[in-house]
Design a protein around this motif. Structure first.
Motif, PDB file in Angstrom:
ATOM      1  N   UNK A  26       0.816  -1.224   0.000  1.00  0.00           N
ATOM      2  CA  UNK A  26       0.000   0.000   0.000  1.00  0.00           C
ATOM      3  C   UNK A  26       0.848   1.272   0.000  1.00  0.00           C
ATOM      4  N   UNK A  27       2.162   1.105  -0.037  1.00  0.00           N
ATOM      5  CA  UNK A  27       3.051   2.239   0.166  1.00  0.00           C
ATOM      6  C   UNK A  27       3.521   2.966  -1.092  1.00  0.00           C
ATOM      7  N   UNK A  28       3.590   2.326  -2.252  1.00  0.00           N
ATOM      8  CA  UNK A  28       4.090   3.061  -3.424  1.00  0.00           C
ATOM      9  C   UNK A  28       3.266   4.317  -3.695  1.00  0.00           C
ATOM     10  N   UNK A  29       3.948   5.394  -4.088  1.00  0.00           N
ATOM     11  CA  UNK A  29       3.244   6.643  -4.378  1.00  0.00           C
ATOM     12  C   UNK A  29       2.424   6.534  -5.652  1.00  0.00           C
ATOM     13  N   UNK A  30       2.878   5.697  -6.600  1.00  0.00           N
ATOM     14  CA  UNK A  30       2.140   5.509  -7.849  1.00  0.00           C
ATOM     15  C   UNK A  30       2.205   4.044  -8.244  1.00  0.00           C
ATOM     16  N   UNK A  31       1.122   3.542  -8.862  1.00  0.00           N
ATOM     17  CA  UNK A  31       1.207   2.187  -9.412  1.00  0.00           C
ATOM     18  C   UNK A  31       2.246   2.152 -10.558  1.00  0.00           C
ATOM     19  N   UNK A  59       2.050   1.202 -13.528  1.00  0.00           N
ATOM     20  CA  UNK A  59       1.577   1.680 -14.834  1.00  0.00           C
ATOM     21  C   UNK A  59       1.697   3.198 -14.940  1.00  0.00           C
ATOM     22  N   UNK A  60       1.432   3.907 -13.827  1.00  0.00           N
ATOM     23  CA  UNK A  60       1.523   5.370 -13.852  1.00  0.00           C
ATOM     24  C   UNK A  60       2.975   5.826 -13.937  1.00  0.00           C
TER      25      UNK A  60
END
Lengths: 392, 65
Positions: free
Chosen positions: A54-59, A61-62
């Protein structure tokens, strides 16, 4: 090129693309992880409530869509401003046309081995693995980070002791009276809080105090502030002094901007140089630096934000707008201090410069942001007769 | 345009409401963001992008443009 792949660096990179820059965009980060969010480290990650997914700032793909030359696990080691190159730890030299520095801060430490710090994901996981019911945690420093970690550890069933050098925690930031009220939340739960004690060393038994006493601990967390990561700029010719020194446009040298925790810039809204270690500032300043880097000189805009931060401790949500440090006056303008449901206003000189709320509707607090941004005179913001409380 | 709000991640900062007041609001009691319009008109694209960028919890995503 953007050096630093956390909130400020990512915001800068995204903004460069949004504003139409379509050339090579290199994003360099010294950690191996893709950009992730730090505030949850001392909250949901430490408590185990969230997984690291749950920690990444963006998935992914983005991130992919930004078409970055993303270099993770690659520390920058030097900057040559006239030559417009950045040196990386692997010896490579990366040319740039424009540069944004967002290398952040690292935790202060004390002599001795074995203490935890809490800045990176790896730090948080290492501490989380050691917090068991009944284990004795000593937290050195009762600032916002130390208080959040203490609250989580208490909830996990640890025996927690906070050691704080100041007579009242957070007094320099929020004032003596408000600091006292906030720290009461620890005492109410049986968390031990010892103020006016200086830890000099970490030993195998615990934390050694200046008078020689050792406060025994199974684990020690150092939460005694941060140092800007500027050593790699020592030979760059950039002005460095508690951060990369920038003007009001966040520019440090021709074509070189700085953003986030590492940047010290002149905030024209308050008329003082400041370096802000808040999550919201990282994004706002990363965006501002990127826009100014791309803009024609006459189209650049001064970066003049109202700083904002929040802190979650036990069941309290603390929110603050403005620049509270160095305030002259504090007044409780709504609610009740003792109930820990209040808004406190902060004044510096003749004007309103900050507001802090605890346990109040976050929506209601936004009006104070406007008043601070508008430079409202203190006399106007705080009705005559409002009792003052003890300032810093 | 399709906007997604990850409510459990929201930290109630209200940054999205300031960036895109026609798309976001905040709950009265705890300040958690409310997505007013899942499919805002294209004229709000810049505001929504600003909200995505500025959210301190990375809780907003522009799923489709």
């Amino acid at each position: 090129m953007v050096v630093g792949a956390s909130a400020a660096g990512l915001a800068a990179a995204e903004t460069l693309r949004r504003e139409g820059y379509d050339g090579t965009l290199t994003l360099v980060g010294d950690e191996p992880h893709p950009p992730y969010d730090r505030p949850p480290l001392s909250k949901q990650i430490l408590s185990g409530e969230w997984s690291t997914q749950q920690l990444p700032l963006r998935p992914y793909t983005d991130l992919d869509a930004l078409d970055l030359d993303l270099r993770l696990g690659a520390a920058a080691t030097g900057l040559d401003v006239p030559d417009r190159t950045v040196r990386l730890a692997d010896g490579s030299r990366m040319p740039y046309d424009g540069l944004i520095l967002a290398t952040g801060v690292r935790p202060r430490r004390l002599p001795g081995k074995g203490a935890h710090v809490l800045r990176t994901l790896d730090d948080a996981l290492a501490l989380r693995d050691r917090l068991m019911p009944g284990s004795r945690l000593v937290v050195v420093g009762a600032g916002f980070l130390g208080a959040e970690a203490a609250a989580v550890a208490w909830k996990l069933g640890c025996e927690v002791t906070l050691l704080e050098p100041a007579p009242v925690p957070l007094a320099h930031a929020v004032g003596t009276e408000v600091g006292r009220v906030l720290s009461q939340a620890h005492l109410d739960r049986g968390v031990e809080l010892r103020c006016g004690v200086t830890v000099t060393e970490v030993t195998e038994e615990g934390a050694r105090l200046a008078d020689g006493e050792v406060v025994e601990a199974d684990e020690i967390l150092l939460a005694i502030g941060s140092l800007p990561n500027t050593e790699w700029l020592a030979d760059s010719g950039l002005a460095v002094g508690d951060g990369v020194v920038c003007d009001q446009y966040c520019e440090a040298a021709d074509g070189v901007y700085a953003a986030g925790d590492v940047a010290r810039w002149d905030n024209p809204l308050f008329g003082v140089p400041m370096r802000i270690e808040h999550r919201t500032n990282a994004a706002e300043q990363g965006m501002a630096a990127a826009r100014n880097l791309l803009a024609a000189p006459e189209a650049r805009k001064p970066f003049a934000p109202v700083p904002y931060f929040w802190s979650d401790q036990y069941n309290m949500k603390i929110q603050a707008y403005g620049y509270l440090r160095g305030h002259d006056e504090v007044a409780v303008v709504e609610g009740d201090l003792a109930e820990r449901r209040f808004v406190a206003a902060y004044g510096t000189g003749e004007r309103l410069t900050g507001a802090l709320s605890v346990g109040m509707s976050p929506k209601a607090i936004r009006a104070w942001r406007q008043a601070i941004a508008g430079g409202t005179p203190w006399e106007e913001a705080v009705p005559a007769g409002t009792p003052a409380t003890e300032a810093a | 345009m399709l906007v997604e709000l990850d409510v459990p991640k929201c930290v109630a900062s209200g940054q999205c409401v300031m960036a895109a007041p026609d798309v976001f609001d905040q709950r009265e009691d705890d300040g958690v963001a409310i997505l007013l319009e899942e499919h805002p008109g294209d004229e709000l694209l810049d505001e929504v992008r600003e909200a995505v960028a500025i959210c301190p919890a990375a809780a907003i995503r522009l799923a489709e443009q």
